[in-house]
Design a protein around this motif. Sequence first.
Motif, PDB file in Angstrom:
ATOM      1  N   ASP A   1     -10.969   4.592  -2.726  1.00 45.55           N
ATOM      2  CA  ASP A   1      -9.554   4.604  -2.325  1.00 45.55           C
ATOM      3  C   ASP A   1      -9.027   3.166  -2.370  1.00 45.55           C
ATOM      4  O   ASP A   1      -8.241   2.738  -1.535  1.00 45.55           O
TER       5      ASP A   1
ATOM      6  N   TYR B   1      -9.517   0.987   0.812  1.00 44.81           N
ATOM      7  CA  TYR B   1      -9.388   1.657   2.109  1.00 44.81           C
ATOM      8  C   TYR B   1     -10.666   2.435   2.450  1.00 44.81           C
ATOM      9  O   TYR B   1     -10.685   3.265   3.348  1.00 44.81           O
TER      10      TYR B   1
ATOM     11  N   HIS C   1     -12.092   5.118   9.433  1.00 44.49           N
ATOM     12  CA  HIS C   1     -13.206   5.591   8.610  1.00 44.49           C
ATOM     13  C   HIS C   1     -13.850   4.408   7.911  1.00 44.49           C
ATOM     14  O   HIS C   1     -13.214   3.370   7.724  1.00 44.49           O
TER      15      HIS C   1
ATOM     16  N   PHE D   1      -5.880  14.250   1.776  1.00 49.86           N
ATOM     17  CA  PHE D   1      -5.910  14.129   0.317  1.00 49.86           C
ATOM     18  C   PHE D   1      -6.221  15.486  -0.343  1.00 49.86           C
ATOM     19  O   PHE D   1      -6.627  15.553  -1.492  1.00 49.86           O
TER      20      PHE D   1
ATOM     21  N   PHE E   1      -9.600  11.713   4.989  1.00 53.16           N
ATOM     22  CA  PHE E   1      -9.158  11.354   3.634  1.00 53.16           C
ATOM     23  C   PHE E   1     -10.237  11.826   2.651  1.00 53.16           C
ATOM     24  O   PHE E   1     -10.611  12.987   2.678  1.00 53.16           O
TER      25      PHE E   1
ATOM     26  N   GLN F   1     -14.936   8.769   2.613  1.00 56.06           N
ATOM     27  CA  GLN F   1     -14.359   7.997   3.734  1.00 56.06           C
ATOM     28  C   GLN F   1     -14.599   8.753   5.054  1.00 56.06           C
ATOM     29  O   GLN F   1     -13.657   9.263   5.661  1.00 56.06           O
TER      30      GLN F   1
ATOM     31  N   ARG G   1      -2.939  -5.415  10.134  1.00 57.75           N
ATOM     32  CA  ARG G   1      -2.200  -4.173   9.922  1.00 57.75           C
ATOM     33  C   ARG G   1      -3.263  -3.103  10.066  1.00 57.75           C
ATOM     34  O   ARG G   1      -4.262  -3.110   9.347  1.00 57.75           O
TER      35      ARG G   1
ATOM     36  N   ASP H   1      -4.786   0.385   9.773  1.00 59.29           N
ATOM     37  CA  ASP H   1      -4.659   1.575   8.940  1.00 59.29           C
ATOM     38  C   ASP H   1      -4.723   2.853   9.788  1.00 59.29           C
ATOM     39  O   ASP H   1      -5.566   2.964  10.688  1.00 59.29           O
ATOM     40  N   VAL H   2      -3.855   3.804   9.472  1.00 59.06           N
ATOM     41  CA  VAL H   2      -3.789   5.139  10.115  1.00 59.06           C
ATOM     42  C   VAL H   2      -4.219   5.131  11.594  1.00 59.06           C
ATOM     43  O   VAL H   2      -5.043   5.943  12.021  1.00 59.06           O
TER      44      VAL H   2
ATOM     45  N   GLU I   1      -0.064   1.330  11.347  1.00 57.24           N
ATOM     46  CA  GLU I   1       0.484   2.328  10.414  1.00 57.24           C
ATOM     47  C   GLU I   1       0.561   3.670  11.138  1.00 57.24           C
ATOM     48  O   GLU I   1      -0.469   4.215  11.544  1.00 57.24           O
TER      49      GLU I   1
ATOM     50  N   HIS J   1       2.677   0.619  -0.446  1.00 62.61           N
ATOM     51  CA  HIS J   1       1.807   1.065  -1.534  1.00 62.61           C
ATOM     52  C   HIS J   1       1.542   2.571  -1.511  1.00 62.61           C
ATOM     53  O   HIS J   1       0.759   3.054  -2.328  1.00 62.61           O
ATOM     54  N   ASP J   2       2.114   3.289  -0.549  1.00 58.01           N
ATOM     55  CA  ASP J   2       1.898   4.740  -0.452  1.00 58.01           C
ATOM     56  C   ASP J   2       3.168   5.537  -0.739  1.00 58.01           C
ATOM     57  O   ASP J   2       3.154   6.764  -0.619  1.00 58.01           O
TER      58      ASP J   2
ATOM     59  N   ARG K   1      -0.111   7.683  -6.181  1.00 58.43           N
ATOM     60  CA  ARG K   1       0.484   6.419  -5.742  1.00 58.43           C
ATOM     61  C   ARG K   1       0.350   5.282  -6.753  1.00 58.43           C
ATOM     62  O   ARG K   1       0.730   4.154  -6.464  1.00 58.43           O
TER      63      ARG K   1
ATOM     64  N   ARG L   1       2.197   0.945  -7.563  1.00 57.83           N
ATOM     65  CA  ARG L   1       1.197  -0.121  -7.431  1.00 57.83           C
ATOM     66  C   ARG L   1       1.048  -0.927  -8.717  1.00 57.83           C
ATOM     67  O   ARG L   1       0.036  -1.600  -8.919  1.00 57.83           O
TER      68      ARG L   1
HETATM   69  C1  GLC Z   1      -3.444   4.547   4.749  1.00 52.84           C
HETATM   70  C2  GLC Z   1      -3.301   3.654   3.559  1.00 52.84           C
HETATM   71  C3  GLC Z   1      -3.532   4.482   2.324  1.00 52.84           C
HETATM   72  C4  GLC Z   1      -4.944   5.019   2.392  1.00 52.84           C
HETATM   73  C5  GLC Z   1      -5.153   5.814   3.672  1.00 52.84           C
HETATM   74  C6  GLC Z   1      -6.588   6.113   3.913  1.00 52.84           C
HETATM   75  O1  GLC Z   1      -2.475   5.537   4.776  1.00 52.84           O
HETATM   76  O2  GLC Z   1      -2.042   3.043   3.562  1.00 52.84           O
HETATM   77  O3  GLC Z   1      -3.336   3.737   1.161  1.00 52.84           O
HETATM   78  O4  GLC Z   1      -5.189   5.829   1.281  1.00 52.84           O
HETATM   79  O5  GLC Z   1      -4.715   5.085   4.789  1.00 52.84           O
HETATM   80  O6  GLC Z   1      -7.271   4.952   4.291  1.00 52.84           O
END
Ligand code: GLC
Length: 530
Positions: free
Chosen positions: A61, A64, A104, A146, A165, A169, A199, A201-202, A264, A325-326, A388, A392
Amino acid sequence: MNEPSWWQTGVIYQIYPRSFMDTNDDGVGDLAGIRARLDYLQWLGVDALWLSPIQPSPMKDFGYDISDYCDVDPLFGRLDDLRDLLDDLHARGMKLVLDFVPNHTSDQHPWFLESRQSRDNSRHDWYLWRDPGPDGGPPNNWLSSFGGSGWAFEPRRGQYFFHAFLEEQPDLNWRNPAVREAMLEQMRFWLELGVDGFRIDVIWHLVKDEQFRDNPINPDFRPQTGDHNRLLTTYSADQPEVHEVIRGFRQLLDQYPQRMMVGEIYLPLERLMSYYGSAGDGVHLPFNFQLIRHPWDAEAIAATIDRYEAALPAGGWPNWVLGNHDNHRLATRVGAQHCRIAAFLLLTLRGTPTLYYGDEIGMQDVPVPAEAVQDPVEGRMPGLGLGRDPERSPMQWDDGPFAGFSRVRPWLPIAADHVQVNVASLRSSPTSLLNLYHQLIAIRRAEPALALGHYRRFATPPQVLGYLREHNERRLLVLLNFSAQAQEVALGMAEGRICLSSLLDRPAQTVAESVTLRAHEGLLLDLTCE
Ligand code: GLC
């Protein structure tokens, strides 16, 4: 208000490192590339860089999926390159925010490699392991964001593990104190190195229901948004206990001066606000994505801004995001004609703006042919436009064969329009979108009314968005014409002075009683004089 912090007054610029600048001829951006472009970023005027993940990763990913939290993937350079970047940024008075991915790990992380071996190893309960359901299938109905089930079977344990995801992951078990301790250690590593923030993530995903109850059906499901939206995430995300975890992050950050975290969080407003925590123990900024998938309409946007402002808790600092980026590129979502008012909006609203690399030159989504697809989301939910890759694409620096991004063919296609739409040509054109961003950021820095002032709606015709930004004696008025027609706005007072037009072609002029905006024009007016 206490002395405002850099993350309140500053502009954050998001870099997707794979796509910013390649210096070692592998078609993928790197840390040395970011360093090589610092003059540009400083000229643009941004205060902080947020880098999408640069840690070692199998790249399922694209970073990520982290296999070592405390190092740099060789694709991007070495830890020393990160140190050099940090030194250079600090020497310029700029900050560095790293992506941190605690929900993750990669399935190649040593923790998971051990955890999956057996039911009794030292990390057996570091991930979300469950016995099969009564029919031998997954333990409950939770889905992966996903696509498909969120559960994967591990024969060695005879159990399933949860992955919000990709299967590569696996989600960590944040109810386990050892996981929390280990993760704080990883954060501490970067704080000691001197990074200015994270930042996260999730962040709303970290804790799951203790009883692993089935998620309910989503009554508003629309198939084009992807199969994973069939269910609500009532039990698999946004659990009350997540705030305790965040308090732990915050306590750690507060041990260092001037550090911050931005979380996020894709949640409805009321839920989002809870992530500020109480009494300063939440994230400094819960990312505000209200406008990132919003209809591009003046009245609807005005209503959303009002709702957001009204929902903020006492002491909660606002922030705004129009691209990342998403999500599909800003210019593609709103259309090229609207890019200037979008820039105006992002940089004159109350709160910290986060700007996605390339939006300052109006980069568009770049279509990627099926055989060149990189993003696993496109592979797993094809044809819905959820992939996505388009947002990018490599940064367009000049009109050269690979847009000045690389000397070789990059990992994703370069936009066909890069011959006109690139940093070099826009920077030398005094009225370009890029120069508008440059000027807006400069004005924001110079004007406490924009950086810190109050926000108040201003009465306008329906297709014009109008608001005041006020600080002490200073009164600035922002007017944004969302229509393709000229619009007259009554000022209802003696006079004002035009500080900036989004078209960059209007002299500092005094206007009285009313002002006329041209099609898609944004104006900043100084109404201070009375
Ligand atoms: C967040 C990231 C994304 C990634 C996901 C899983 O949403 O911005 O790009 O795929 O987390 O880590």
